[in-house]
Write a protein that holds these residues in place. Sequence first.
Motif, short mmCIF file in Angstrom:
data_model
loop_
_atom_site.label_atom_id
_atom_site.label_comp_id
_atom_site.label_asym_id
_atom_site.label_seq_id
_atom_site.Cartn_x
_atom_site.Cartn_y
_atom_site.Cartn_z
N PRO A 175 32.28 18.59 26.03
CA PRO A 175 31.13 19.24 26.68
C PRO A 175 30.63 20.39 25.82
N VAL A 176 29.36 20.71 25.92
CA VAL A 176 28.79 21.81 25.15
C VAL A 176 29.44 23.12 25.55
N ASN A 177 29.86 23.89 24.56
CA ASN A 177 30.49 25.20 24.81
C ASN A 177 30.19 26.10 23.63
N LEU A 178 29.66 27.27 23.89
CA LEU A 178 29.28 28.18 22.81
C LEU A 178 30.48 28.71 22.04
N ASN A 179 31.67 28.62 22.63
CA ASN A 179 32.87 29.08 21.94
C ASN A 179 33.41 28.06 20.95
N ALA A 180 32.88 26.85 20.98
CA ALA A 180 33.35 25.78 20.09
C ALA A 180 32.44 25.72 18.86
N LEU A 181 33.02 26.00 17.71
CA LEU A 181 32.26 25.99 16.46
C LEU A 181 32.78 24.87 15.57
N PHE A 182 31.87 24.03 15.08
CA PHE A 182 32.24 22.93 14.19
C PHE A 182 31.73 23.25 12.80
N VAL A 183 32.66 23.31 11.85
CA VAL A 183 32.31 23.73 10.49
C VAL A 183 32.85 22.72 9.49
N PRO A 184 32.16 22.53 8.36
CA PRO A 184 32.64 21.59 7.34
C PRO A 184 33.89 22.12 6.64
N TYR A 185 34.77 21.21 6.30
CA TYR A 185 35.99 21.59 5.57
C TYR A 185 36.51 20.37 4.82
N ILE A 186 36.89 20.56 3.56
CA ILE A 186 37.49 19.51 2.74
C ILE A 186 38.85 20.00 2.26
N LEU A 187 39.86 19.18 2.46
CA LEU A 187 41.22 19.54 2.04
C LEU A 187 41.27 19.84 0.54
N ASN A 188 42.05 20.88 0.21
CA ASN A 188 42.19 21.27 -1.18
C ASN A 188 43.57 21.88 -1.37
N ALA A 189 44.28 21.45 -2.40
CA ALA A 189 45.64 21.94 -2.64
C ALA A 189 45.69 23.46 -2.80
N ALA A 190 44.59 24.07 -3.23
CA ALA A 190 44.57 25.53 -3.39
C ALA A 190 44.78 26.24 -2.06
N ASP A 191 44.48 25.56 -0.94
CA ASP A 191 44.63 26.20 0.36
C ASP A 191 46.09 26.37 0.77
N MET A 192 47.00 25.69 0.10
CA MET A 192 48.41 25.87 0.45
C MET A 192 49.07 27.00 -0.35
N VAL A 193 48.31 27.60 -1.27
CA VAL A 193 48.90 28.62 -2.16
C VAL A 193 49.54 29.78 -1.39
N PRO A 194 48.84 30.43 -0.43
CA PRO A 194 49.49 31.55 0.28
C PRO A 194 50.74 31.13 1.03
N LEU A 195 50.70 29.98 1.67
CA LEU A 195 51.85 29.51 2.44
C LEU A 195 53.02 29.14 1.54
N ALA A 196 52.72 28.46 0.44
CA ALA A 196 53.79 28.07 -0.49
C ALA A 196 54.39 29.29 -1.19
N THR A 197 53.55 30.26 -1.51
CA THR A 197 54.05 31.48 -2.16
C THR A 197 54.98 32.24 -1.23
N ALA A 198 54.60 32.33 0.04
CA ALA A 198 55.47 33.00 1.02
C ALA A 198 56.79 32.25 1.17
N ALA A 199 56.72 30.93 1.21
CA ALA A 199 57.95 30.13 1.31
C ALA A 199 58.84 30.34 0.10
N TYR A 200 58.24 30.42 -1.07
CA TYR A 200 59.01 30.64 -2.29
C TYR A 200 59.71 32.00 -2.25
N GLU A 201 58.99 33.02 -1.80
CA GLU A 201 59.58 34.36 -1.74
C GLU A 201 60.75 34.42 -0.77
N HIS A 202 60.69 33.58 0.30
CA HIS A 202 61.77 33.56 1.28
C HIS A 202 62.80 32.47 0.98
#
Length: 225
Positions: A175-202
């Motif tokens: 149903p239409v809802n102003l709180n729902a925002l649909f935005v374009p996104y394409i998977l990219n390995a660069a997006d895992m950098v912060p998560l992988a770096t944190a995992a490496y540090e721990h």
Amino acid sequence: MSLILHIDTATTIGSVCLSKDGQPLQTLVNDKQQDHAASMVLFVQEIMRDQQVTPEDIDAIAVSAGPGSYTGLRVGVATAKGLCYTWEKPLIAVSTLQMMAQGLLSRVKDTEALYCPMLDARRMEVYTAVYDASLNVIVAPQALVLTPEAFSEQVAAKKTYFFGNGSDKWQQLMPVNLNALFVPYILNAADMVPLATAAYEHKAFEDVAYFSPFYLKPFHSTMKK
């Protein structure tokens, strides 16, 4: 200090990224899923050649661990594990859905919103989860058959971003809802950098011998016996 190689083949878009100390150095992308098995190794070679990096320089291998395409995930995990065995490096597994949330968060920088990545799981089903701006899990990863009532609690509470290759069919259904925002996104390995770096540090590493992708639901083949 960390030099991490990141591999993502969870969808039709495959990519490899090299990062240093939490910052992407170079990323290569392949949009032909049938070529992932060959292109990922070639991308690794090309990036290492371009950045003048040797296997001895690499500190860890990170892989997008799922959910996603069964075939794609197997290719990515097999490639990452093969490199870990050959180079004797630790393996880092990153949730594909959390990686997507991290990627969109870094783009829109909306700290008051919720983030709902969606990966197409065929028919009206998606792999999905909901995260807050600190990437805490609000709705656990699941294979969800979409209904008009899905995510009504989250959308009623605050602005929610829906994105990924499964979000189009949800946009047509909800149903239409102003709180729902649909935005374009394409998977990219660069997006895992912060998560992988944190995992490496721990030192949050996987057992290379026994690690397998996070499929979320059993593999089903339509081939006749």
